[in-house]
Scaffold this motif. Structure first.
Motif, PDB file in Angstrom:
ATOM      1  N   MET A   1       0.845  -1.199   0.000  1.00 45.57           N
ATOM      2  CA  MET A   1       0.000   0.000   0.000  1.00 45.57           C
ATOM      3  C   MET A   1       0.880   1.250   0.000  1.00 45.57           C
ATOM      4  N   VAL A   2       0.534   2.211  -0.848  1.00 46.70           N
ATOM      5  CA  VAL A   2       1.324   3.436  -0.947  1.00 46.70           C
ATOM      6  C   VAL A   2       0.750   4.487   0.007  1.00 46.70           C
ATOM      7  N   GLN A   3       1.597   4.991   0.875  1.00 42.23           N
ATOM      8  CA  GLN A   3       1.214   6.077   1.777  1.00 42.23           C
ATOM      9  C   GLN A   3       1.679   7.391   1.160  1.00 42.23           C
ATOM     10  N   GLN A   4       0.755   8.359   1.063  1.00 43.13           N
ATOM     11  CA  GLN A   4       1.077   9.640   0.460  1.00 43.13           C
ATOM     12  C   GLN A   4       1.022  10.740   1.516  1.00 43.13           C
ATOM     13  N   TYR A   5       1.905  11.712   1.368  1.00 44.11           N
ATOM     14  CA  TYR A   5       1.872  12.880   2.255  1.00 44.11           C
ATOM     15  C   TYR A   5       2.080  14.129   1.414  1.00 44.11           C
ATOM     16  N   GLN A   6       1.282  15.146   1.679  1.00 45.59           N
ATOM     17  CA  GLN A   6       1.433  16.434   1.009  1.00 45.59           C
ATOM     18  C   GLN A   6       1.212  17.527   2.025  1.00 45.59           C
ATOM     19  N   SER A   7       2.194  18.393   2.185  1.00 43.28           N
ATOM     20  CA  SER A   7       2.143  19.372   3.265  1.00 43.28           C
ATOM     21  C   SER A   7       1.423  20.636   2.835  1.00 43.28           C
ATOM     22  N   PRO A   8       0.873  21.371   3.806  1.00 42.75           N
ATOM     23  CA  PRO A   8       0.473  22.738   3.506  1.00 42.75           C
ATOM     24  C   PRO A   8       1.738  23.585   3.375  1.00 42.75           C
ATOM     25  N   VAL A   9       1.581  24.825   2.980  1.00 46.65           N
ATOM     26  CA  VAL A   9       2.739  25.709   2.848  1.00 46.65           C
ATOM     27  C   VAL A   9       3.132  26.226   4.228  1.00 46.65           C
ATOM     28  N   ARG A  10       4.410  26.085   4.557  1.00 48.50           N
ATOM     29  CA  ARG A  10       4.926  26.619   5.815  1.00 48.50           C
ATOM     30  C   ARG A  10       5.713  27.884   5.495  1.00 48.50           C
ATOM     31  N   VAL A  11       5.500  28.909   6.301  1.00 52.17           N
ATOM     32  CA  VAL A  11       6.070  30.224   6.008  1.00 52.17           C
ATOM     33  C   VAL A  11       7.116  30.586   7.053  1.00 52.17           C
ATOM     34  N   TYR A  12       8.313  30.924   6.569  1.00 50.88           N
ATOM     35  CA  TYR A  12       9.366  31.495   7.408  1.00 50.88           C
ATOM     36  C   TYR A  12       9.364  32.999   7.152  1.00 50.88           C
ATOM     37  N   LYS A  13       9.203  33.770   8.176  1.00 54.15           N
ATOM     38  CA  LYS A  13       9.146  35.218   8.003  1.00 54.15           C
ATOM     39  C   LYS A  13      10.552  35.801   7.983  1.00 54.15           C
ATOM     40  N   HIS A  14      11.336  35.249   7.061  1.00 50.42           N
ATOM     41  CA  HIS A  14      12.721  35.664   6.864  1.00 50.42           C
ATOM     42  C   HIS A  14      13.020  35.628   5.367  1.00 50.42           C
ATOM     43  N   PRO A  15      13.966  36.450   4.883  1.00 55.22           N
ATOM     44  CA  PRO A  15      14.303  36.450   3.456  1.00 55.22           C
ATOM     45  C   PRO A  15      14.894  35.117   2.999  1.00 55.22           C
ATOM     46  N   PHE A  16      14.751  34.856   1.722  1.00 53.12           N
ATOM     47  CA  PHE A  16      15.192  33.591   1.133  1.00 53.12           C
ATOM     48  C   PHE A  16      16.681  33.348   1.362  1.00 53.12           C
ATOM     49  N   ALA A  17      17.521  34.365   1.143  1.00 54.43           N
ATOM     50  CA  ALA A  17      18.972  34.181   1.281  1.00 54.43           C
ATOM     51  C   ALA A  17      19.350  33.798   2.703  1.00 54.43           C
ATOM     52  N   LEU A  18      18.681  34.392   3.700  1.00 59.48           N
ATOM     53  CA  LEU A  18      18.978  34.067   5.098  1.00 59.48           C
ATOM     54  C   LEU A  18      18.540  32.640   5.415  1.00 59.48           C
ATOM     55  N   VAL A  19      17.372  32.228   4.907  1.00 64.49           N
ATOM     56  CA  VAL A  19      16.895  30.862   5.132  1.00 64.49           C
ATOM     57  C   VAL A  19      17.848  29.853   4.502  1.00 64.49           C
ATOM     58  N   MET A  20      18.389  30.172   3.327  1.00 67.09           N
ATOM     59  CA  MET A  20      19.323  29.251   2.670  1.00 67.09           C
ATOM     60  C   MET A  20      20.605  29.081   3.489  1.00 67.09           C
ATOM     61  N   MET A  21      21.102  30.168   4.073  1.00 70.75           N
ATOM     62  CA  MET A  21      22.294  30.053   4.913  1.00 70.75           C
ATOM     63  C   MET A  21      22.002  29.204   6.144  1.00 70.75           C
ATOM     64  N   ALA A  22      20.797  29.368   6.727  1.00 70.95           N
ATOM     65  CA  ALA A  22      20.417  28.540   7.875  1.00 70.95           C
ATOM     66  C   ALA A  22      20.275  27.079   7.469  1.00 70.95           C
ATOM     67  N   TYR A  23      19.726  26.845   6.277  1.00 75.19           N
ATOM     68  CA  TYR A  23      19.539  25.469   5.794  1.00 75.19           C
ATOM     69  C   TYR A  23      20.877  24.745   5.649  1.00 75.19           C
ATOM     70  N   GLU A  24      21.905  25.428   5.155  1.00 71.52           N
ATOM     71  CA  GLU A  24      23.213  24.793   4.959  1.00 71.52           C
ATOM     72  C   GLU A  24      23.825  24.330   6.268  1.00 71.52           C
ATOM     73  N   ARG A  25      23.436  24.934   7.380  1.00 75.02           N
ATOM     74  CA  ARG A  25      23.996  24.555   8.680  1.00 75.02           C
ATOM     75  C   ARG A  25      23.463  23.218   9.179  1.00 75.02           C
ATOM     76  N   ARG A  26      22.487  22.653   8.480  1.00 68.89           N
ATOM     77  CA  ARG A  26      21.983  21.324   8.867  1.00 68.89           C
ATOM     78  C   ARG A  26      22.975  20.224   8.521  1.00 68.89           C
ATOM     79  N   PHE A  27      23.972  20.540   7.749  1.00 66.18           N
ATOM     80  CA  PHE A  27      24.926  19.542   7.265  1.00 66.18           C
ATOM     81  C   PHE A  27      26.322  19.864   7.808  1.00 66.18           C
ATOM     82  N   PRO A  28      27.170  18.856   8.008  1.00 65.57           N
ATOM     83  CA  PRO A  28      26.972  17.429   7.667  1.00 65.57           C
ATOM     84  C   PRO A  28      26.182  16.641   8.713  1.00 65.57           C
TER      85      PRO A  28
END
Length: 693
Positions: free
Chosen positions: A1-28
C-alpha cells in the motif's frame, strides 16, 4: 500500500537568502534530528553562469526500530540519496530524496521546495510531498509502514523549528542580513532598460518574472501552517496532508467552485480523514446544494408568519467554548399544527436556514474570539413533551430533516444539551437515535428533572455562562450587557428582545386550526423546487434537449453535474437551410423506446457536431456556452459512456445520473464580447479532453 503525504505551505518570516544560509547549517550533521548521523557530498557543481548549483549527498540515518527487527534485517543504518538544485536567479531550492537501502523492497521518495512568498518578498515558503511504498519487507510490512510514518511525522514537526534554530544562531553571531545573489543578467537588463526607455516597466517585469518554475498562486497560499492554526485548529501531519489532498481532488472535479478549508475539514472529520469517502460525500453534497439553490437560502428565504408566531426556537449568545448557541423548546412545539399549516418541505427549509445561519455565525465567531470555531451548540428544552409529539407524520418529518442535515452539514454540531427530559423521551430517543451518526450521538448530554441546576461540574453552567442561561431554565439573561453582545455578532443573526433584556425565543403554543393549509395525505414529502432537471441513463440510453433558435448570435449556456458514472456530452446542430428543408418536430426529451430510435436516426442523418464530444466523469461539474451563429435546431446530448463500448459484454447495468440546467441569451440582450462566451469547460481533466478527440 502506498502512503502519500502532502504538506500545507509553511512560512518562514525571513528572506530567502537568510533561510538558505540557515539550511546549509543542517549539514553534515544535525543534533536536532538524532536519526541523522551524517552525510558525504557526492556532487557539488555550478552552471557556467553561476545561476544553478547542484548538490548531491549520501545521508546516513539511524534505524529507530525494535531490536528484533534490526536483527532480522541485519542493519543498524540506512542510506538516502539527497539531490538539491538551487536556482539563484529564481530563488528556488528544490530537493529530492530517495532511499538507497532496501530499494527493491521499499520505495521512499520525498520532494521539497523553498521559494519566495508570492505576496511578501521578505518571506520564504516551504512545501513538501512524500510517498512510501513497502512492497516486501520480510513479512514486517505493516510494522515498517507504521515506524516509517511515525518517524517521518516527527522529522516534519521538527523541520520548521530547526530552520528557526539556525536563524537564531546566525543572529547571535551578528548575521541578520544576507545579500541576495548578484545576478549579472538582471544587472545588464537594468542598464539596458535605462538606456532604451525610462518607462519600460513592462519589459523589466517580464525579465524579472521569467521563471521556469511555477510558484503557487495567492489562492493556493491560503493554506499555510499559520492559517491552519488560526482558522482551523491544531492538526497533525497526516491530517494536514489529507486536507491538501482533498482540496486538490475537488479542484480537479469542480474547477474554481471549491468550498473553503473549514468545510473540507468537516467532511474529512466525518469520514475519519478518508480522502476518498470525504470526496464522495462532499461531491454529493455540492450537487444537492446546487440543485436546491442552498447558497441563496439566507438571502431569499422568507419565514412564514406561522413560524414567526409559533416556532419556539432562536439563536442565543454563545457557550463557554465560543460556539453559537441555538435554543429549541421542543416540548412547547405544536408539531402537528406546524406541519398542517406550512407542510413538511417548509419545515425542512426552516431547518436548512438555521444550519446556514450556523455556518455564518461560526465564521463570525472565529473572527470575534480569535480562535477557530467550527461547530455550534444546540440546547433542546423538553419541558411539556408528551405522547402527542410522537405523532407519526411528525416523526417522519424529523427523521427526514436529520438525514439531510447529517449528509450535508457533518461535524457542525459540537454539543447537544437535552434539558428536562420527561418519561416519554426514551421512546422518542429510541426512534430517532439510530438515524443519528455515531459521532454526533456521543455529543448528546442529557439532563432529567432539575439536574441542570447543579453548580459546578455536571450542571448547565459547566457549558454556558450563568448570565447567558435562559430565564426559563433559571438563568439570569436579563442581566446581560446588550451592547457587548451586539459588538460580538452581526445583529441580523441575533434573536432576542433588546428592550426587555431577555431571550427572544417564542414559547410556542398551539397553532390555530384556521391556519391549517396542507393536506398531509396528499403531500409528496419531496422538496424538488429547483432550476435543475434530474435524469438517469441506463446502458444504451441517451438524453436529448432540443432548442429552436431563430436569433442568429444568441448564446446557449449549460451547467450540469455528473452525480454517478460517466457520460459523454455533445452539442449538435441542424440548419434550417439543410437539404431536407423544414425540421421535423422532435420531443424535447427523448429517452429510450421508439422516441430514442427516431431521434438517433434523425440526429445521425441530419445533425452535425458543433462542440467536441467530451467524457464527463463521476463527480464533475461542467459549464459551457455556444454562440448559435446559425438558425435551426440545437441539441444538448448526454449518453451513458458504456453505450460506446459495444464490443465488451456488460457485466452489470451501471446507471448514469446527472442534473442539468440550460438557457438561451438573446443576441440583442448580450452586451459583452462574443469571444468571451466561447465554450469553457470547468472541472474537466486533460485526460478527458484527450479521450474525446
Amino acid at each position: 500500500m502506498v502512503q502519500q503525504y502532502q504538506s500545507p505551505v509553511r512560512v518562514y518570516k525571513h528572506p530567502f537568502a537568510l533561510v538558505m544560509m540557515a539550511y546549509e547549517r543542517r549539514f553534515p550533521t544535525c543534533p536536532q534530528i538524532p536519526v541523522f548521523i551524517g552525510c558525504e557530498v557526492m556532487l557539488d557543481e555550478e552552471s557556467e553562469d553561476g545561476v544553478v548549483r547542484t548538490t548531491e549527498r549520501r545521508c546516513k540515518l539511524n534505524v529507530e526500530a525494535p531490536y528484533i527487527l534490526k536483527k532480522i534485517i541485519g542493519v543498524d543504518f540506512v542510506y538516502f540519496i539527497q539531490r538539491n538544485v538551487l536556482n539563484r536567479r529564481n530563488n528556488i531550492l528544490e530537493i529530492e530524496a530517495y532511499n538507497e537501502s532496501f530499494a527493491t523492497r521499499v520505495t521512499v521518495i520525498e520532494k521539497c521546495k523553498y521559494f519566495i512568498h508570492p505576496e511578501n518578498p521578505e518571506w520564504t515558503c516551504f512545501e513538501q510531498t512524500a510517498s512510501l511504498d513497502i512492497k516486501n519487507f520480510f513479512g514486517f510490512e505493516n510494522s515498517m509502514e507504521k515506524l516509517a510514518m511515525k518517524q517521518y511525522a516527527q522529522n516534519i514537526a521538527k523541520g520548521k523549528e530547526i530552520i528557526e534554530y539556525f536563524i537564531n544562531q546566525l543572529k547571535e553571531e551578528g548575521i541578520t542580513y544576507v545579500a541576495p545573489w548578484d545576478d549579472p543578467q538582471k544587472r545588464s537588463s537594468e542598464e539596458e532598460k535605462k538606456n532604451v526607455d525610462e518607462n519600460s516597466e513592462l519589459y523589466s517585469e517580464k525579465e524579472l518574472c521569467n521563471t521556469d518554475n511555477k510558484l503557487p498562486s495567492n489562492r493556493e497560499m491560503q493554506l499555510s501552517s499559520d492559517y491552519i492554526e488560526r482558522y482551523l485548529g491544531k492538526l497533525d501531519m497526516l491530517q494536514e496532508s489529507k486536507l491538501v489532498q482533498l482540496r486538490h481532488s475537488i479542484e480537479e472535479l469542480r474547477g474554481s467552485s471549491v468550498p473553503g478549508y473549514a468545510t473540507l475539514l468537516r467532511f474529512l472529520r466525518a469520514t475519519e480523514f478518508s480522502v476518498e469517502k470525504a470526496r464522495e460525500m462532499l461531491t454529493q453534497s455540492l450537487h444537492w446544494r446546487k440543485k436546491h439553490q442552498i447558497d441563496k437560502l439566507l438571502d431569499e428565504y422568507e419565514m412564514p408568519q406561522v413560524i414567526k408566531d409559533y416556532f419556539p426556537g432562536g439563536w442565543h449568545h454563545f457557550d463557554k467554548d465560543g460556539r453559537p448557541l441555538y435554543i429549541l423548546r421542543l416540548g412547547q412545539m405544536d408539531v402537528k399544527g406546524l406541519l398542517k399549516s406550512i407542510g413538511e418541505d417548509e419545515l425542512l427549509l426552516l431547518a436548512l436556514h438555521i444550519c446556514e445561519e450556523g455556518l455564518h455565525l461560526m465564521e463570525e465567531a472565529t473572527t470575534v474570539w480569535d480562535h477557530p470555531v467550527s461547530q455550534w451548540t444546540l440546547l433542546i428544552d423538553l419541558e411539556g413533551l408528551n405522547m402527542r409529539h410522537l405523532w407519526r407524520p411528525g416523526i417522519k418529518a424529523l427523521l427526514r430533516i436529520i438525514e439531510i442535515v447529517e449528509a450535508n452539514y457533518p461535524e457542525t454540531m459540537g454539543r447537544v444539551l437535552i434539558m428536562r427530559a420527561p418519561r416519554c423521551f426514551p421512546i422518542l430517543w429510541t426512534l430517532i437515535s439510530t438515524f443519528i451518526n455515531e459521532n454526533t450521538r456521543k455529543k448528546f448530554i442529557f439532563y432529567c428533572g432539575t439536574d441542570y441546576q447543579e453548580q459546578g461540574p455536571g450542571g448547565l453552567n459547566e457549558y454556558i455562562n450563568q448570565e447567558f442561561i435562559p430565564d426559563f431554565l433559571g438563568g439570569s439573561s436579563e442581566e446581560m450587557n446588550i451592547c457587548e453582545v451586539y459588538n460580538m455578532v452581526p445583529r441580523r443573526f441575533y434573536i432576542f428582545d433588546a428592550t426587555a433584556n431577555s431571550t427572544y425565543v417564542m414559547e410556542g403554543g398551539v397553532v390555530p386550526k384556521n391556519l391549517y393549509k396542507v393536506d398531509l395525505e396528499g403531500t409528496t414529502g419531496e422538496h424538488e423546487h429547483s432550476l435543475y432537471h434530474s435524469i438517469s441513463l441506463s446502458r444504451g440510453q441517451t438524453h436529448h434537449v432540443f432548442i429552436e433558435s431563430d436569433d442568429p448570435g444568441a448564446v446557449l449556456t449549460w451547467d450540469f453535474d455528473v452525480m454517478r458514472h460517466n457520460v459523454i456530452f455533445t452539442v449538435l446542430h441542424k440548419s434550417r437551410n439543410s437539404e431536407n428543408g423544414a425540421i421535423s418536430e422532435l420531443p424535447e426529451l427523448a429517452i429510450g423506446g421508439d422516441h430514442e430510435i427516431v431521434a438517433a436516426k434523425e440526429l445521425k442523418d441530419n445533425y452535425i457536431k458543433v462542440e467536441h464530444s467530451i467524457i464527463c466523469h463521476d463527480g464533475e461539474s461542467i459549464q459551457g456556452t455556444h454562440i448559435m451563429q446559425d438558425t435551426g435546431t440545437y441539441v444538448l446530448q448526454w449518453q451513458n459512456q458504456e453505450d460506446q463500448v459495444e464490443f465488451l459484454p456488460s457485466i452489470s447495468s451501471h446507471k448514469a445520473q446527472l442534473m442539468y440546467f440550460y438557457e438561451t441569451l438573446p443576441a440583442a440582450h448580450y452586451r459583452g464580447s462574443m469571444m468571451s462566451l466561447q465554450s469553457a469547460i470547468s472541472g474537466r481533466s486533460e485526460a478527458s479532453s484527450s479521450l474525446s478527440r
